[in-house]
Scaffold this motif. Structure first.
Motif, PDB file in Angstrom:
ATOM      1  N   PHE A  68      36.118  51.401  77.149  1.00 54.86           N
ATOM      2  CA  PHE A  68      36.562  52.206  76.012  1.00 54.86           C
ATOM      3  C   PHE A  68      36.544  51.336  74.751  1.00 54.86           C
ATOM      4  O   PHE A  68      36.831  50.137  74.807  1.00 54.86           O
ATOM      5  CB  PHE A  68      37.983  52.708  76.227  1.00 54.86           C
ATOM      6  CG  PHE A  68      38.139  53.793  77.263  1.00 54.86           C
ATOM      7  CD1 PHE A  68      37.144  54.063  78.192  1.00 54.86           C
ATOM      8  CD2 PHE A  68      39.304  54.536  77.307  1.00 54.86           C
ATOM      9  CE1 PHE A  68      37.307  55.060  79.153  1.00 54.86           C
ATOM     10  CE2 PHE A  68      39.483  55.545  78.256  1.00 54.86           C
ATOM     11  CZ  PHE A  68      38.485  55.791  79.179  1.00 54.86           C
ATOM     12  N   THR A  69      36.245  51.967  73.622  1.00 51.71           N
ATOM     13  CA  THR A  69      36.256  51.276  72.337  1.00 51.71           C
ATOM     14  C   THR A  69      36.947  52.140  71.295  1.00 51.71           C
ATOM     15  O   THR A  69      36.565  53.302  71.103  1.00 51.71           O
ATOM     16  CB  THR A  69      34.834  50.955  71.860  1.00 51.71           C
ATOM     17  OG1 THR A  69      34.150  50.179  72.852  1.00 51.71           O
ATOM     18  CG2 THR A  69      34.867  50.174  70.553  1.00 51.71           C
ATOM     19  N   ILE A  70      37.935  51.560  70.649  1.00 52.47           N
ATOM     20  CA  ILE A  70      38.609  52.253  69.552  1.00 52.47           C
ATOM     21  C   ILE A  70      38.042  51.740  68.231  1.00 52.47           C
ATOM     22  O   ILE A  70      37.724  50.552  68.087  1.00 52.47           O
ATOM     23  CB  ILE A  70      40.148  52.035  69.605  1.00 52.47           C
ATOM     24  CG1 ILE A  70      40.858  52.935  68.591  1.00 52.47           C
ATOM     25  CG2 ILE A  70      40.520  50.565  69.430  1.00 52.47           C
ATOM     26  CD1 ILE A  70      42.374  52.932  68.730  1.00 52.47           C
ATOM     27  N   SER A  71      37.900  52.643  67.278  1.00 53.62           N
ATOM     28  CA  SER A  71      37.434  52.262  65.945  1.00 53.62           C
ATOM     29  C   SER A  71      38.042  53.234  64.946  1.00 53.62           C
ATOM     30  O   SER A  71      38.620  54.248  65.322  1.00 53.62           O
ATOM     31  CB  SER A  71      35.901  52.291  65.881  1.00 53.62           C
ATOM     32  OG  SER A  71      35.417  53.599  66.140  1.00 53.62           O
ATOM     33  N   ARG A  72      37.913  52.888  63.693  1.00 52.68           N
ATOM     34  CA  ARG A  72      38.463  53.749  62.650  1.00 52.68           C
ATOM     35  C   ARG A  72      37.599  53.713  61.418  1.00 52.68           C
ATOM     36  O   ARG A  72      36.920  52.714  61.148  1.00 52.68           O
ATOM     37  CB  ARG A  72      39.897  53.358  62.320  1.00 52.68           C
ATOM     38  CG  ARG A  72      40.065  51.985  61.716  1.00 52.68           C
ATOM     39  CD  ARG A  72      41.547  51.587  61.658  1.00 52.68           C
ATOM     40  NE  ARG A  72      42.300  52.466  60.765  1.00 52.68           N
ATOM     41  CZ  ARG A  72      43.636  52.575  60.802  1.00 52.68           C
ATOM     42  NH1 ARG A  72      44.336  51.861  61.663  1.00 52.68           N
ATOM     43  NH2 ARG A  72      44.250  53.384  59.961  1.00 52.68           N
ATOM     44  N   ASP A  73      37.655  54.803  60.673  1.00 57.51           N
ATOM     45  CA  ASP A  73      36.969  54.904  59.388  1.00 57.51           C
ATOM     46  C   ASP A  73      38.037  55.296  58.373  1.00 57.51           C
ATOM     47  O   ASP A  73      38.418  56.472  58.278  1.00 57.51           O
ATOM     48  CB  ASP A  73      35.862  55.949  59.461  1.00 57.51           C
ATOM     49  CG  ASP A  73      35.043  56.037  58.198  1.00 57.51           C
ATOM     50  OD1 ASP A  73      35.535  55.588  57.139  1.00 57.51           O
ATOM     51  OD2 ASP A  73      33.933  56.558  58.241  1.00 57.51           O
ATOM     52  N   ASN A  74      38.530  54.318  57.644  1.00 54.66           N
ATOM     53  CA  ASN A  74      39.615  54.592  56.700  1.00 54.66           C
ATOM     54  C   ASN A  74      39.170  55.479  55.548  1.00 54.66           C
ATOM     55  O   ASN A  74      39.985  56.171  54.935  1.00 54.66           O
ATOM     56  CB  ASN A  74      40.208  53.289  56.181  1.00 54.66           C
ATOM     57  CG  ASN A  74      41.074  52.600  57.224  1.00 54.66           C
ATOM     58  OD1 ASN A  74      41.440  53.190  58.241  1.00 54.66           O
ATOM     59  ND2 ASN A  74      41.383  51.329  56.993  1.00 54.66           N
ATOM     60  N   ALA A  75      37.894  55.465  55.235  1.00 56.72           N
ATOM     61  CA  ALA A  75      37.387  56.325  54.159  1.00 56.72           C
ATOM     62  C   ALA A  75      37.429  57.795  54.564  1.00 56.72           C
ATOM     63  O   ALA A  75      37.524  58.680  53.710  1.00 56.72           O
ATOM     64  CB  ALA A  75      35.962  55.931  53.808  1.00 56.72           C
ATOM     65  N   LYS A  76      37.387  58.045  55.882  1.00 55.66           N
ATOM     66  CA  LYS A  76      37.405  59.409  56.380  1.00 55.66           C
ATOM     67  C   LYS A  76      38.709  59.761  57.085  1.00 55.66           C
ATOM     68  O   LYS A  76      38.819  60.838  57.679  1.00 55.66           O
ATOM     69  CB  LYS A  76      36.220  59.632  57.328  1.00 55.66           C
ATOM     70  CG  LYS A  76      34.874  59.502  56.661  1.00 55.66           C
ATOM     71  CD  LYS A  76      33.742  59.797  57.635  1.00 55.66           C
ATOM     72  CE  LYS A  76      32.388  59.704  56.930  1.00 55.66           C
ATOM     73  NZ  LYS A  76      31.257  59.980  57.859  1.00 55.66           N
ATOM     74  N   ASN A  77      39.664  58.841  57.049  1.00 55.21           N
ATOM     75  CA  ASN A  77      40.977  59.080  57.687  1.00 55.21           C
ATOM     76  C   ASN A  77      40.822  59.512  59.142  1.00 55.21           C
ATOM     77  O   ASN A  77      41.493  60.441  59.618  1.00 55.21           O
ATOM     78  CB  ASN A  77      41.765  60.155  56.917  1.00 55.21           C
ATOM     79  CG  ASN A  77      42.310  59.650  55.600  1.00 55.21           C
ATOM     80  OD1 ASN A  77      42.063  58.501  55.214  1.00 55.21           O
ATOM     81  ND2 ASN A  77      43.026  60.487  54.897  1.00 55.21           N
ATOM     82  N   THR A  78      39.950  58.815  59.833  1.00 57.21           N
ATOM     83  CA  THR A  78      39.639  59.205  61.204  1.00 57.21           C
ATOM     84  C   THR A  78      39.634  57.984  62.123  1.00 57.21           C
ATOM     85  O   THR A  78      39.138  56.915  61.742  1.00 57.21           O
ATOM     86  CB  THR A  78      38.276  59.914  61.271  1.00 57.21           C
ATOM     87  OG1 THR A  78      38.292  61.054  60.401  1.00 57.21           O
ATOM     88  CG2 THR A  78      37.980  60.393  62.689  1.00 57.21           C
ATOM     89  N   VAL A  79      40.167  58.183  63.311  1.00 57.61           N
ATOM     90  CA  VAL A  79      40.105  57.165  64.355  1.00 57.61           C
ATOM     91  C   VAL A  79      39.306  57.748  65.520  1.00 57.61           C
ATOM     92  O   VAL A  79      39.370  58.956  65.783  1.00 57.61           O
ATOM     93  CB  VAL A  79      41.514  56.713  64.792  1.00 57.61           C
ATOM     94  CG1 VAL A  79      42.313  57.864  65.383  1.00 57.61           C
ATOM     95  CG2 VAL A  79      41.435  55.541  65.761  1.00 57.61           C
ATOM     96  N   ASN A  84      33.213  55.220  77.811  1.00 64.85           N
ATOM     97  CA  ASN A  84      32.014  55.088  78.632  1.00 64.85           C
ATOM     98  C   ASN A  84      32.395  54.841  80.090  1.00 64.85           C
ATOM     99  O   ASN A  84      33.519  54.444  80.386  1.00 64.85           O
ATOM    100  CB  ASN A  84      31.139  53.947  78.126  1.00 64.85           C
ATOM    101  CG  ASN A  84      30.650  54.159  76.715  1.00 64.85           C
ATOM    102  OD1 ASN A  84      30.440  55.300  76.266  1.00 64.85           O
ATOM    103  ND2 ASN A  84      30.459  53.051  75.997  1.00 64.85           N
ATOM    104  N   SER A  85      31.446  55.078  80.963  1.00 65.98           N
ATOM    105  CA  SER A  85      31.651  54.850  82.401  1.00 65.98           C
ATOM    106  C   SER A  85      32.951  55.484  82.863  1.00 65.98           C
ATOM    107  O   SER A  85      33.783  54.847  83.526  1.00 65.98           O
ATOM    108  CB  SER A  85      31.658  53.342  82.703  1.00 65.98           C
ATOM    109  OG  SER A  85      30.458  52.746  82.292  1.00 65.98           O
ATOM    110  N   LEU A  86      33.114  56.734  82.529  1.00 59.47           N
ATOM    111  CA  LEU A  86      34.369  57.414  82.828  1.00 59.47           C
ATOM    112  C   LEU A  86      34.585  57.582  84.323  1.00 59.47           C
ATOM    113  O   LEU A  86      33.664  57.862  85.082  1.00 59.47           O
ATOM    114  CB  LEU A  86      34.403  58.785  82.141  1.00 59.47           C
ATOM    115  CG  LEU A  86      34.747  58.722  80.654  1.00 59.47           C
ATOM    116  CD1 LEU A  86      34.327  60.002  79.949  1.00 59.47           C
ATOM    117  CD2 LEU A  86      36.234  58.476  80.466  1.00 59.47           C
ATOM    118  N   LYS A  87      35.836  57.420  84.717  1.00 58.34           N
ATOM    119  CA  LYS A  87      36.250  57.576  86.109  1.00 58.34           C
ATOM    120  C   LYS A  87      37.127  58.816  86.240  1.00 58.34           C
ATOM    121  O   LYS A  87      37.725  59.274  85.259  1.00 58.34           O
ATOM    122  CB  LYS A  87      37.016  56.340  86.566  1.00 58.34           C
ATOM    123  CG  LYS A  87      36.255  55.034  86.414  1.00 58.34           C
ATOM    124  CD  LYS A  87      37.109  53.847  86.820  1.00 58.34           C
ATOM    125  CE  LYS A  87      36.358  52.539  86.647  1.00 58.34           C
ATOM    126  NZ  LYS A  87      37.175  51.367  87.031  1.00 58.34           N
TER     127      LYS A  87
END
Length: 122
Positions: A68-79, A84-87
């Motif tokens: 899993f990877t978390i990321s954010r776009d502060n310009a779009k107020n979105t996280v 991947n490889s879901l169980k």
């Protein structure tokens, strides 16, 4: 009024991928740490991952590290949460949350979304 709105959940086969999004409004997004939690039926809500306000620090539960990877776009107020490889055991309602520190405690987060269902089939 603070709103966190998750999207991107659904049904996926084991080994597949999903990308969740959480759009925030009504708060200073760039000043908030953001996190994802999940809750399966009959279980407590558990920490999945979190990201600092600037995106320079992250924390992951051991069970999702490397997948899993978390990321954010502060310009779009979105996280975002790239999964991947879901169980099958990843099946749960996924919630995003906003808080003031990079911690794993449910109680440390002030604002919560309504959740999005993720179902992983075999």
């Amino acid at each position: 009024q603070v709103q966190l709105v998750e999207s991107g959940g659904g049904l996926v086969q084991a080994g597949g991928s999903l990308r969740l999004s959480c759009a925030a409004s009504g708060l200073t997004f760039s000043s908030n740490y953001m996190a994802w939690f999940r809750q399966a039926p009959g279980k407590e809500r558990e920490f999945v991952t979190a990201i600092s306000w600037g995106g320079h620090a992250t924390d992951y539960h051991d069970s999702v590290k490397g997948r899993f990877t978390i990321s954010r776009d502060n310009a779009k107020n979105t996280v975002f949460l790239q999964m991947n490889s879901l169980k099958r055991e990843a099946s749960a309602v996924y919630y995003c949350a906003a808080g003031r520190s990079l911690v794993r405690n449910v109680g440390a987060y002030n604002y919560w979304g309504q959740g999005t269902q993720v179902t992983v089939s075999s």
